[in-house]
Design an enzyme around this catalytic site. Structure first.
Site, PDB file in Angstrom:
ATOM      1  CG  ASP A  88     -74.824  12.081  -2.398  1.00  0.00           C
ATOM      2  OD1 ASP A  88     -75.239  12.171  -1.233  1.00  0.00           O
ATOM      3  OD2 ASP A  88     -73.904  12.794  -2.857  1.00  0.00           O
ATOM      4  CG  ASP A 147     -75.339  17.993   0.182  1.00  0.00           C
ATOM      5  OD1 ASP A 147     -76.146  18.821  -0.250  1.00  0.00           O
ATOM      6  OD2 ASP A 147     -75.269  17.678   1.385  1.00  0.00           O
ATOM      7  N   GLY A 174     -69.959  13.514   2.028  1.00  0.00           N
ATOM      8  CA  GLY A 174     -70.683  12.270   2.316  1.00  0.00           C
ATOM      9  C   GLY A 174     -70.677  11.867   3.779  1.00  0.00           C
ATOM     10  CG  ASN A 213     -80.049  20.803   6.789  1.00  0.00           C
ATOM     11  OD1 ASN A 213     -80.927  21.313   7.485  1.00  0.00           O
ATOM     12  ND2 ASN A 213     -78.785  20.724   7.178  1.00  0.00           N
TER      13      ASN A 213
HETATM   14  C1  BG6 Z   1     -73.727  15.179   3.104  1.00  0.00           C
HETATM   15  C2  BG6 Z   1     -72.562  16.115   2.815  1.00  0.00           C
HETATM   16  O1  BG6 Z   1     -74.611  15.156   2.031  1.00  0.00           O
HETATM   17  O2  BG6 Z   1     -74.432  15.596   4.256  1.00  0.00           O
HETATM   18  C3  BG6 Z   1     -71.673  16.220   4.052  1.00  0.00           C
HETATM   19  O3  BG6 Z   1     -71.812  15.608   1.727  1.00  0.00           O
HETATM   20  C4  BG6 Z   1     -72.513  16.656   5.248  1.00  0.00           C
HETATM   21  O4  BG6 Z   1     -70.632  17.127   3.814  1.00  0.00           O
HETATM   22  C5  BG6 Z   1     -73.661  15.672   5.452  1.00  0.00           C
HETATM   23  O5  BG6 Z   1     -71.698  16.704   6.417  1.00  0.00           O
HETATM   24  C6  BG6 Z   1     -74.569  16.053   6.620  1.00  0.00           C
HETATM   25  O6  BG6 Z   1     -75.266  17.224   6.289  1.00  0.00           O
HETATM   26  P1  BG6 Z   1     -76.259  17.984   7.251  1.00  0.00           P
HETATM   27  O7  BG6 Z   1     -77.054  18.850   6.316  1.00  0.00           O
HETATM   28  O8  BG6 Z   1     -77.115  16.968   7.962  1.00  0.00           O
HETATM   29  O9  BG6 Z   1     -75.422  18.760   8.205  1.00  0.00           O
HETATM   30 MG    MG Z   2     -72.367  13.887  -2.101  1.00  0.00          MG
END
Ligand code: BG6
Ligand code: MG
Length: 212
Positions: free
Chosen positions: A10, A12, A47, A119
């Site tokens: 993972d 983040d 997540g 992202n």
């Molecule tokens: C996860 C985060 O990695 O990505 C979440 O833990 C987040 O909090 C999710 O909502 C989606 O992220 P993004 O960058 O596509 O908005």
């Molecule tokens: Mg995470």
């Protein structure tokens, strides 16, 4: 125990710490809309996909919004979030994370990303980690987000490895559930370290070097 050939990370909360940026960006949007939002609610977003995160935030909203309005709010948050991500540099990855990934590669393991984030590539580029990974499965190639196993199953497929030969490294309960549902072993760190479903508990990231 099955022989381990690959690690799926993972992003983040495991390799980088973007929680505070998610919080600031959602908070800006919520404040503008007059929606109550705090760090406890932010913890529930770990997540979880962007649109599902928005639905959790909207539990505190009294009105009704169309699909289009919700898309606009998610875009507003993402634009603020990406502005914050632009400030990230290789210094946002700890030496421990970098050297552990390096050592796992030296030992011949294949490494992949399994992140709900759309992202993910942008973040990996900003912090200079892109070259460490043989495959990236992220929010752009999945229909169902964690706890559905899709993001990890795809990561294993991209690597050409069987799920039972993979260890998933996660900081979210939903991510541990996703790994288990996908037939992988789950190594938990941070918030998820207290989750009884984890197969391996990591006190610190480099504990991975002693786990198999
Ligand atoms: C996860 C985060 O990695 O990505 C979440 O833990 C987040 O909090 C999710 O909502 C989606 O992220 P993004 O960058 O596509 O908005
Ligand atoms: Mg995470």
């Amino acid at each position: 125990m099955n022989e381990i050939k690959a690690f799926i990370f993972d992003l983040d909360g495991v390799l980088v710490f973007t929680d505070a940026f998610h919080y600031q960006a959602w908070k800006k949007m919520a404040d503008r809309m007059g929606i109550y939002f705090d760090e406890t609610i932010n913890n529930r977003l770990r997540g979880v996909s962007r649109m599902e995160s928005l639905e959790i935030i909207l539990e505190k909203y009294d009105g009704t919004l169309s699909g289009e309005e919700k898309e606009a709010l998610a875009t507003e948050k993402n634009e603020a979030y990406r502005e914050l991500l632009k400030t990230m540099t290789p210094e946002d990855v700890s030496e421990e994370v970098r050297s552990t990934l390096d050592e796992l590669r030296t030992r011949g393991y294949r490494l992949a990303i399994g992140s709900s984030s759309k992202n993910a590539r942008f973040i990996l580029e900003k912090v200079g980690l892109l070259d460490f990974f043989d495959a990236i499965s992220d929010g752009n190639n999945i229909k169902n987000s964690k706890p559905d196993p899709e993001v990890f199953v795809k990561a294993a497929e991209y690597l050409g490895e069987k799920p039972e030969h993979c260890i998933v490294v996660e900081d979210a309960y939903a991510g541990v559930d996703a790994a288990k549902a996908g037939g992988m072993r789950a190594a938990a760190i941070g918030d998820a370290a207290s989750y009884e479903k984890a197969d391996i508990v990591l006190g610190t990231f480099s504990d991975l070097l002693g786990c198999c």
